[in-house]
Scaffold this motif. Structure first.
Motif, PDB file in Angstrom:
ATOM      1  N   THR A 169      22.078 -25.484 -34.771  1.00  0.00           N
ATOM      2  CA  THR A 169      21.093 -25.261 -35.838  1.00  0.00           C
ATOM      3  C   THR A 169      19.741 -24.783 -35.318  1.00  0.00           C
ATOM      4  O   THR A 169      19.247 -23.732 -35.746  1.00  0.00           O
ATOM      5  CB  THR A 169      20.910 -26.532 -36.689  1.00  0.00           C
ATOM      6  OG1 THR A 169      20.530 -27.625 -35.843  1.00  0.00           O
ATOM      7  CG2 THR A 169      22.181 -26.871 -37.433  1.00  0.00           C
ATOM      8  N   GLU A 184      18.154 -15.362 -45.016  1.00  0.00           N
ATOM      9  CA  GLU A 184      19.517 -15.763 -44.668  1.00  0.00           C
ATOM     10  C   GLU A 184      19.555 -17.189 -44.150  1.00  0.00           C
ATOM     11  O   GLU A 184      20.554 -17.885 -44.305  1.00  0.00           O
ATOM     12  CB  GLU A 184      20.101 -14.815 -43.618  1.00  0.00           C
ATOM     13  CG  GLU A 184      20.454 -13.434 -44.152  1.00  0.00           C
ATOM     14  CD  GLU A 184      21.172 -12.598 -43.117  1.00  0.00           C
ATOM     15  OE1 GLU A 184      21.181 -13.010 -41.931  1.00  0.00           O
ATOM     16  OE2 GLU A 184      21.730 -11.558 -43.487  1.00  0.00           O
ATOM     17  N   TYR A 244      22.515 -20.163 -44.821  1.00  0.00           N
ATOM     18  CA  TYR A 244      23.333 -20.810 -43.793  1.00  0.00           C
ATOM     19  C   TYR A 244      23.092 -22.321 -43.775  1.00  0.00           C
ATOM     20  O   TYR A 244      24.003 -23.100 -43.479  1.00  0.00           O
ATOM     21  CB  TYR A 244      23.044 -20.202 -42.424  1.00  0.00           C
ATOM     22  CG  TYR A 244      23.587 -18.799 -42.260  1.00  0.00           C
ATOM     23  CD1 TYR A 244      24.958 -18.554 -42.346  1.00  0.00           C
ATOM     24  CD2 TYR A 244      22.746 -17.719 -42.033  1.00  0.00           C
ATOM     25  CE1 TYR A 244      25.464 -17.271 -42.210  1.00  0.00           C
ATOM     26  CE2 TYR A 244      23.245 -16.433 -41.888  1.00  0.00           C
ATOM     27  CZ  TYR A 244      24.603 -16.219 -41.987  1.00  0.00           C
ATOM     28  OH  TYR A 244      25.114 -14.941 -41.849  1.00  0.00           O
ATOM     29  N   ASN A 287      19.402 -21.239 -33.857  1.00  0.00           N
ATOM     30  CA  ASN A 287      19.700 -20.173 -34.811  1.00  0.00           C
ATOM     31  C   ASN A 287      18.831 -20.241 -36.065  1.00  0.00           C
ATOM     32  O   ASN A 287      19.160 -19.635 -37.085  1.00  0.00           O
ATOM     33  CB  ASN A 287      21.189 -20.236 -35.196  1.00  0.00           C
ATOM     34  CG  ASN A 287      22.089 -19.866 -34.036  1.00  0.00           C
ATOM     35  OD1 ASN A 287      22.208 -18.701 -33.676  1.00  0.00           O
ATOM     36  ND2 ASN A 287      22.732 -20.871 -33.430  1.00  0.00           N
ATOM     37  N   ILE A 289      25.267 -23.910 -46.361  1.00  0.00           N
ATOM     38  CA  ILE A 289      26.646 -24.012 -45.855  1.00  0.00           C
ATOM     39  C   ILE A 289      26.761 -25.214 -44.920  1.00  0.00           C
ATOM     40  O   ILE A 289      27.717 -25.992 -44.990  1.00  0.00           O
ATOM     41  CB  ILE A 289      27.050 -22.719 -45.128  1.00  0.00           C
ATOM     42  CG1 ILE A 289      27.123 -21.555 -46.119  1.00  0.00           C
ATOM     43  CG2 ILE A 289      28.402 -22.894 -44.414  1.00  0.00           C
ATOM     44  CD1 ILE A 289      27.352 -20.206 -45.471  1.00  0.00           C
ATOM     45  N   ASN A 290      25.770 -25.376 -44.059  1.00  0.00           N
ATOM     46  CA  ASN A 290      25.755 -26.517 -43.131  1.00  0.00           C
ATOM     47  C   ASN A 290      25.774 -27.843 -43.873  1.00  0.00           C
ATOM     48  O   ASN A 290      26.549 -28.754 -43.547  1.00  0.00           O
ATOM     49  CB  ASN A 290      24.514 -26.420 -42.241  1.00  0.00           C
ATOM     50  CG  ASN A 290      24.260 -27.683 -41.433  1.00  0.00           C
ATOM     51  OD1 ASN A 290      23.642 -28.619 -41.933  1.00  0.00           O
ATOM     52  ND2 ASN A 290      24.725 -27.707 -40.206  1.00  0.00           N
ATOM     53  N   ASP A 312      27.834 -15.607 -33.916  1.00  0.00           N
ATOM     54  CA  ASP A 312      27.891 -15.434 -35.372  1.00  0.00           C
ATOM     55  C   ASP A 312      27.198 -16.608 -36.073  1.00  0.00           C
ATOM     56  O   ASP A 312      27.526 -17.777 -35.829  1.00  0.00           O
ATOM     57  CB  ASP A 312      29.362 -15.357 -35.799  1.00  0.00           C
ATOM     58  CG  ASP A 312      29.514 -14.915 -37.249  1.00  0.00           C
ATOM     59  OD1 ASP A 312      28.850 -15.517 -38.111  1.00  0.00           O
ATOM     60  OD2 ASP A 312      30.294 -13.973 -37.504  1.00  0.00           O
ATOM     61  N   LEU A 313      26.252 -16.324 -36.970  1.00  0.00           N
ATOM     62  CA  LEU A 313      25.509 -17.377 -37.661  1.00  0.00           C
ATOM     63  C   LEU A 313      26.400 -18.194 -38.593  1.00  0.00           C
ATOM     64  O   LEU A 313      26.156 -19.379 -38.812  1.00  0.00           O
ATOM     65  CB  LEU A 313      24.355 -16.764 -38.451  1.00  0.00           C
ATOM     66  CG  LEU A 313      23.177 -16.237 -37.621  1.00  0.00           C
ATOM     67  CD1 LEU A 313      22.119 -15.637 -38.533  1.00  0.00           C
ATOM     68  CD2 LEU A 313      22.583 -17.350 -36.771  1.00  0.00           C
ATOM     69  N   MET A 314      27.434 -17.555 -39.137  1.00  0.00           N
ATOM     70  CA  MET A 314      28.353 -18.295 -39.996  1.00  0.00           C
ATOM     71  C   MET A 314      29.076 -19.371 -39.188  1.00  0.00           C
ATOM     72  O   MET A 314      29.231 -20.512 -39.634  1.00  0.00           O
ATOM     73  CB  MET A 314      29.367 -17.351 -40.633  1.00  0.00           C
ATOM     74  CG  MET A 314      30.399 -18.044 -41.511  1.00  0.00           C
ATOM     75  SD  MET A 314      29.663 -18.892 -42.923  1.00  0.00           S
ATOM     76  CE  MET A 314      29.293 -17.500 -43.980  1.00  0.00           C
ATOM     77  N   LEU A 315      29.515 -19.028 -37.969  1.00  0.00           N
ATOM     78  CA  LEU A 315      30.164 -20.016 -37.103  1.00  0.00           C
ATOM     79  C   LEU A 315      29.185 -21.119 -36.718  1.00  0.00           C
ATOM     80  O   LEU A 315      29.555 -22.287 -36.635  1.00  0.00           O
ATOM     81  CB  LEU A 315      30.721 -19.332 -35.852  1.00  0.00           C
ATOM     82  CG  LEU A 315      31.929 -18.418 -36.043  1.00  0.00           C
ATOM     83  CD1 LEU A 315      32.335 -17.776 -34.720  1.00  0.00           C
ATOM     84  CD2 LEU A 315      33.102 -19.205 -36.617  1.00  0.00           C
ATOM     85  N   ALA A 343      26.689 -22.241 -38.529  1.00  0.00           N
ATOM     86  CA  ALA A 343      26.529 -23.107 -39.697  1.00  0.00           C
ATOM     87  C   ALA A 343      27.749 -24.004 -39.890  1.00  0.00           C
ATOM     88  O   ALA A 343      27.617 -25.200 -40.188  1.00  0.00           O
ATOM     89  CB  ALA A 343      26.298 -22.262 -40.952  1.00  0.00           C
ATOM     90  N   LEU A 344      28.938 -23.436 -39.698  1.00  0.00           N
ATOM     91  CA  LEU A 344      30.170 -24.203 -39.895  1.00  0.00           C
ATOM     92  C   LEU A 344      30.327 -25.295 -38.834  1.00  0.00           C
ATOM     93  O   LEU A 344      30.592 -26.459 -39.157  1.00  0.00           O
ATOM     94  CB  LEU A 344      31.382 -23.267 -39.872  1.00  0.00           C
ATOM     95  CG  LEU A 344      31.527 -22.314 -41.063  1.00  0.00           C
ATOM     96  CD1 LEU A 344      32.674 -21.343 -40.830  1.00  0.00           C
ATOM     97  CD2 LEU A 344      31.762 -23.102 -42.342  1.00  0.00           C
TER      98      LEU A 344
END
Length: 297
Positions: free
Chosen positions: A36, A180, A184, A39, A187-188, A112-115, A117-118
């Motif tokens: 976190t 963005e 994210y 990013n 999502i987190n 990847d920011l999505m990864l 956050a996940l």
């Protein structure tokens, strides 16, 4: 002998508390330091505020979280009692120190920011779930919501926590100057909440829990539940089928996040109490979801 056995049980409880707090804090620290913070994702609550302050001024995240929690602990002691927030205090100190001690221990993830956050959601959810499992929290919005909820019982604690997290997430858009980042962060928060539920209750999706308690110390247990968790308790008349003895069974409806706090109270009063925890598909009334009748007023 009984006193020695009780002391041994207390020692084991403290040991497991410590193990869960340390393991949970380590997972939570990795989520913050690796995913976190590097990013620019502020995951709501005091952790999100501390992450933004770290970005702006370079202040250590763990220390900032601890400083923010000090007035909350003072408020909690004054409004409730020290014993009630003792585990929260311990978990907060351990998690805050762990965040600072592990900063720089692992290389930050810059993919990847999505990864990011996940995986931060998975790690923080698993870590916080371990801490919640032993009756602790990391302070912050959970403690604020609990304290506010004692004075404004018509407010939903879940909605209070969500509101505070939403405000922090919105602030992050201006701090990072990136729209963005809050997306994210949402999502987190979503993944983290799901993991917390999975750790605590598996696939359970019920809105609450029903607890049935049988103990010769029912009066003391009921009083502490009403005082420390602010939940109503009902005494049900009972008769044992084997011996035909008259007695009482306590019935208490609680939120899922309050199950372990309630069990902690029960264990501290009577380690041998008989407890049944069942699912409640829907609970309506004071402190829970309002009924359709009350909503229409």
């Amino acid at each position: 002998m009984k006193k020695m056995e009780f002391t041994r049980k207390q020692a084991w409880e403290l040991l497991w508390d410590g193990v869960a707090f340390l393991a949970g804090s380590f997972l939570f620290a990795v989520a913050v330091n690796v995913f976190t913070a590097p990013n620019n994702i502020a995951p709501g609550g005091l952790t999100g505020l501390a992450t933004m302050i770290n970005y702006l001024f370079g202040a250590p995240i763990g220390t900032t979280i601890l400083v923010f929690n000090v007035p909350l602990f003072i408020w909690g002691v004054l409004q409730i009692n020290f014993r009630f927030i003792l585990k929260t205090l311990a978990a907060t100190v351990i998690s805050s120190v762990t965040i600072d001690l592990t900063a720089g221990l692992f290389p930050p993830y810059q993919g990847d920011l999505m990864l990011a956050a996940l995986f931060s959601g998975v790690l923080s959810g698993a870590g916080l779930g371990l801490i919640f499992m032993r009756g602790g929290t990391t302070g912050g919005t959970d403690l604020v919501a609990n304290l506010i909820g004692r004075n404004f019982r018509h407010l939903s604690l879940g909605k209070l926590v969500l509101l505070v997290d939403l405000v922090v997430v919105l602030i992050s858009a201006f701090v990072y100057r990136n729209y963005e980042s809050p997306l994210y962060a949402i999502i987190n928060i979503f993944v983290s909440s799901k993991l917390i539920d999975a750790v605590l209750y598996g696939a359970d999706t019920g809105t609450g829990k029903m607890m049935f308690i049988i103990s010769p110390k029912n009066k003391e247990i009921a009083q502490r539940i009403m005082t420390e968790i602010s939940r109503g308790v009902t005494e049900l008349r009972s008769r044992g089928a084997y011996r035909g003895e008259e007695g009482e069974v306590l019935l208490c409806a609680v939120r899922r996040s309050e199950v372990y706090k309630t069990q902690d109270i029960i264990r501290s009063v009577d380690p041998d109490a008989f407890v049944i925890v069942g699912d409640a598909g829907q609970i309506s009334g004071e402190g829970f979801k309002q009924s359709h009748k009350s909503e229409s007023k």
